[in-house]
Design an enzyme around this catalytic site. Structure first.
Site, PDB file in Angstrom:
ATOM      1  N   THR A  52    -101.369 -26.071  39.665  1.00 33.64           N
ATOM      2  CA  THR A  52    -100.223 -26.826  40.189  1.00 33.64           C
ATOM      3  C   THR A  52     -99.111 -25.879  40.652  1.00 33.64           C
ATOM      4  O   THR A  52     -98.170 -26.316  41.298  1.00 33.64           O
ATOM      5  CB  THR A  52     -99.636 -27.808  39.144  1.00 33.64           C
ATOM      6  OG1 THR A  52     -99.237 -27.071  37.987  1.00 33.64           O
ATOM      7  CG2 THR A  52    -100.660 -28.863  38.733  1.00 33.64           C
ATOM      8  N   GLY A  53     -99.205 -24.597  40.324  1.00 34.99           N
ATOM      9  CA  GLY A  53     -98.224 -23.606  40.781  1.00 34.99           C
ATOM     10  C   GLY A  53     -98.468 -23.234  42.238  1.00 34.99           C
ATOM     11  O   GLY A  53     -99.468 -23.629  42.834  1.00 34.99           O
ATOM     12  N   VAL A  74    -104.802 -19.102  31.513  1.00 38.34           N
ATOM     13  CA  VAL A  74    -104.420 -18.652  30.164  1.00 38.34           C
ATOM     14  C   VAL A  74    -105.238 -19.308  29.055  1.00 38.34           C
ATOM     15  O   VAL A  74    -105.066 -18.961  27.893  1.00 38.34           O
ATOM     16  CB  VAL A  74    -102.912 -18.876  29.872  1.00 38.34           C
ATOM     17  CG1 VAL A  74    -102.060 -18.083  30.826  1.00 38.34           C
ATOM     18  CG2 VAL A  74    -102.553 -20.350  29.910  1.00 38.34           C
ATOM     19  N   GLY A 119    -101.509 -15.516  20.446  1.00 39.75           N
ATOM     20  CA  GLY A 119    -102.288 -14.346  20.032  1.00 39.75           C
ATOM     21  C   GLY A 119    -101.825 -13.081  20.731  1.00 39.75           C
ATOM     22  O   GLY A 119    -101.735 -12.010  20.122  1.00 39.75           O
ATOM     23  N   LYS A 122     -98.534 -12.025  19.207  1.00 37.74           N
ATOM     24  CA  LYS A 122     -98.778 -11.412  17.898  1.00 37.74           C
ATOM     25  C   LYS A 122     -99.298  -9.980  18.055  1.00 37.74           C
ATOM     26  O   LYS A 122     -98.861  -9.057  17.364  1.00 37.74           O
ATOM     27  CB  LYS A 122     -99.790 -12.269  17.125  1.00 37.74           C
ATOM     28  CG  LYS A 122    -100.179 -11.706  15.760  1.00 37.74           C
ATOM     29  CD  LYS A 122    -101.038 -12.708  15.004  1.00 37.74           C
ATOM     30  CE  LYS A 122    -101.613 -12.079  13.749  1.00 37.74           C
ATOM     31  NZ  LYS A 122    -102.849 -11.305  14.013  1.00 37.74           N
ATOM     32  N   TYR A 162    -100.778 -35.379  27.763  1.00 35.15           N
ATOM     33  CA  TYR A 162     -99.644 -34.451  27.884  1.00 35.15           C
ATOM     34  C   TYR A 162     -98.813 -34.451  26.604  1.00 35.15           C
ATOM     35  O   TYR A 162     -98.518 -33.398  26.037  1.00 35.15           O
ATOM     36  CB  TYR A 162     -98.781 -34.861  29.081  1.00 35.15           C
ATOM     37  CG  TYR A 162     -97.623 -33.922  29.362  1.00 35.15           C
ATOM     38  CD1 TYR A 162     -97.848 -32.594  29.730  1.00 35.15           C
ATOM     39  CD2 TYR A 162     -96.306 -34.374  29.289  1.00 35.15           C
ATOM     40  CE1 TYR A 162     -96.787 -31.738  30.007  1.00 35.15           C
ATOM     41  CE2 TYR A 162     -95.238 -33.522  29.571  1.00 35.15           C
ATOM     42  CZ  TYR A 162     -95.484 -32.208  29.929  1.00 35.15           C
ATOM     43  OH  TYR A 162     -94.435 -31.360  30.190  1.00 35.15           O
ATOM     44  N   LYS A 166     -98.564 -31.176  23.962  1.00 32.88           N
ATOM     45  CA  LYS A 166     -97.307 -30.492  23.635  1.00 32.88           C
ATOM     46  C   LYS A 166     -96.982 -30.596  22.138  1.00 32.88           C
ATOM     47  O   LYS A 166     -96.435 -29.657  21.551  1.00 32.88           O
ATOM     48  CB  LYS A 166     -96.159 -31.074  24.466  1.00 32.88           C
ATOM     49  CG  LYS A 166     -96.242 -30.731  25.956  1.00 32.88           C
ATOM     50  CD  LYS A 166     -96.120 -29.242  26.220  1.00 32.88           C
ATOM     51  CE  LYS A 166     -95.929 -28.946  27.707  1.00 32.88           C
ATOM     52  NZ  LYS A 166     -95.853 -27.499  27.981  1.00 32.88           N
ATOM     53  N   TYR A 176     -97.970 -20.238  13.583  1.00 32.87           N
ATOM     54  CA  TYR A 176     -97.896 -18.789  13.802  1.00 32.87           C
ATOM     55  C   TYR A 176     -96.603 -18.220  13.224  1.00 32.87           C
ATOM     56  O   TYR A 176     -96.577 -17.102  12.716  1.00 32.87           O
ATOM     57  CB  TYR A 176     -98.020 -18.461  15.301  1.00 32.87           C
ATOM     58  CG  TYR A 176     -99.423 -18.086  15.703  1.00 32.87           C
ATOM     59  CD1 TYR A 176     -99.770 -16.775  15.997  1.00 32.87           C
ATOM     60  CD2 TYR A 176    -100.423 -19.054  15.777  1.00 32.87           C
ATOM     61  CE1 TYR A 176    -101.056 -16.428  16.358  1.00 32.87           C
ATOM     62  CE2 TYR A 176    -101.720 -18.728  16.135  1.00 32.87           C
ATOM     63  CZ  TYR A 176    -102.032 -17.405  16.423  1.00 32.87           C
ATOM     64  OH  TYR A 176    -103.322 -17.062  16.773  1.00 32.87           O
ATOM     65  N   ARG A 203     -92.859 -37.148  40.572  1.00 27.73           N
ATOM     66  CA  ARG A 203     -91.683 -37.354  39.733  1.00 27.73           C
ATOM     67  C   ARG A 203     -90.569 -38.016  40.542  1.00 27.73           C
ATOM     68  O   ARG A 203     -90.575 -38.000  41.762  1.00 27.73           O
ATOM     69  CB  ARG A 203     -91.231 -36.023  39.120  1.00 27.73           C
ATOM     70  CG  ARG A 203     -92.152 -35.610  37.972  1.00 27.73           C
ATOM     71  CD  ARG A 203     -91.650 -34.407  37.233  1.00 27.73           C
ATOM     72  NE  ARG A 203     -92.147 -33.177  37.813  1.00 27.73           N
ATOM     73  CZ  ARG A 203     -92.157 -32.011  37.190  1.00 27.73           C
ATOM     74  NH1 ARG A 203     -91.690 -31.905  35.964  1.00 27.73           N
ATOM     75  NH2 ARG A 203     -92.612 -30.928  37.778  1.00 27.73           N
TER      76      ARG A 203
END
Length: 326
Positions: A52-53, A74, A119, A122, A162, A166, A176, A203
């Site tokens: 979507t970017g 990611v 991760g 960290k 969604y 989240k 974490y 939107r």
């Protein structure tokens, strides 16, 4: 890279520039956040799978030696060889039209993507900031919404992909923090608007502006009495940056508490554009929140932050961005 500063005698001091990773860095919010980080003296790696970017959002940073773009998903194994000081996890479809079309990708980036980004933080001993959302409150039963409200979410409804992604991301982030001692922050973002929103993202702001500029009927769902609170993007990213530099670990609402009905908002956009569009009403989508207004007392107290851009001023800038694009 070394960054030259001046001491009190005017002599140059070379210091290592801090390095931030922004996932979703070619998106609407991620790209504005990257710009603010660069302005504040950071090196920035923007990571985005472009689902979507859009690289057009970061094209102005091409050739900047302190900016780098990496096209990557990611939810896969995440590795960066150079030191990272701050991870800002903004990767996610974020509009109803996106997450209804991409339900599994939305769940994966909220779960697997958050896990991979945590991760990486960290591994580097970096601070981590999660972009969460007012949607964790669902269709709220308290108004305005404070951070200690647990929400009213339908996990099996169409918006659940969604909302629950989240909510899971917040739980993983706090795990974490508690288990690994990671320096984490959680921002709950309320409705935000500004240049670089996608015209067709479904939107309220881009939909109303594009309809008004094209002279098409402006579509209001329900009777338009449901409320929203709209924050201009420059205000929002300033609040997020302040949170990233703070010691706060509990969630913080960032948004503009000025509440308007959707119908009032449509009329305001019609007035500013000078459009003759008529306003038409359509059936309300499933689980559409009836009210949405942030209580930003915590942000004011901890971050000294509050919105400064009036809605009318922000809308004028956004309309000028969209005008040549419709």
């Amino acid at each position: 890279r070394l960054h030259s500063l001046r001491d009190e005698n005017g002599k140059g001091i070379d210091t290592e520039m801090k390095h931030a990773l922004v996932t979703g860095g070619a998106g609407f919010l991620g790209s504005h956040l990257g710009d603010l980080l660069l302005k504040n003296g950071w090196r920035v790696t923007a990571m985005d799978n472009l689902i979507t970017g859009d690289t057009a959002n970061i094209a102005h940073n091409a050739g900047n030696p302190d900016f780098r773009f990496v096209q990557y998903d990611v939810t896969n194994y995440l590795f960066l060889p150079e030191k990272v000081d701050l991870v800002l996890h903004f990767a996610s479809p974020a509009s109803p039209i996106d997450y209804l079309q991409l339900p599994i990708q939305t769940l994966k980036v909220g779960s697997l993507g958050t896990h991979k980004a945590l991760g990486l933080a960290k591994a580097h001993g970096a601070a981590f900031l999660l972009a969460s959302t007012s949607e964790v409150y669902g269709d709220p039963l308290i108004h305005p919404q404070t951070e200690d409200y647990w929400g009213n979410v339908n996990p099996v409804g169409p918006r659940g992909v969604y909302d629950e992604a989240k909510r899971f991301a917040e739980a993983m982030t706090m795990a974490y923090h508690r288990y690994h001692g990671l320096d984490t922050k959680i921002v709950r973002i309320f409705n935000t608007y500004g240049p670089r929103m996608r015209l067709n993202d479904g939107r309220v702001v881009p939909a109303f502006i594009s309809q008004a500029l094209c002279g098409e009927p402006m579509t209001v769902f329900g009777d338009g009495s449901q409320t929203r609170s709209f924050c201009y993007v420059s205000d929002l990213v300033e609040g997020i940056y302040r949170l990233s530099q703070s010691d706060e670990h509990d969630p913080v609402n960032i948004g503009n508490p000025r509440e308007m009905t959707v119908l009032q908002f449509a009329e305001l956009i019609r007035d500013i554009t000078g459009s003759k569009s008529e306003i038409v009403f359509r059936e309300l989508p499933v689980d559409d929140p009836k009210v949405r207004q942030p209580d930003i007392s915590r942000a004011r107290r901890i971050l000294g932050w509050g919105p400064r851009v009036p809605v009318e001023e922000g809308l004028k800038a956004t309309i000028e961005y969209f005008r040549p694009r419709v």
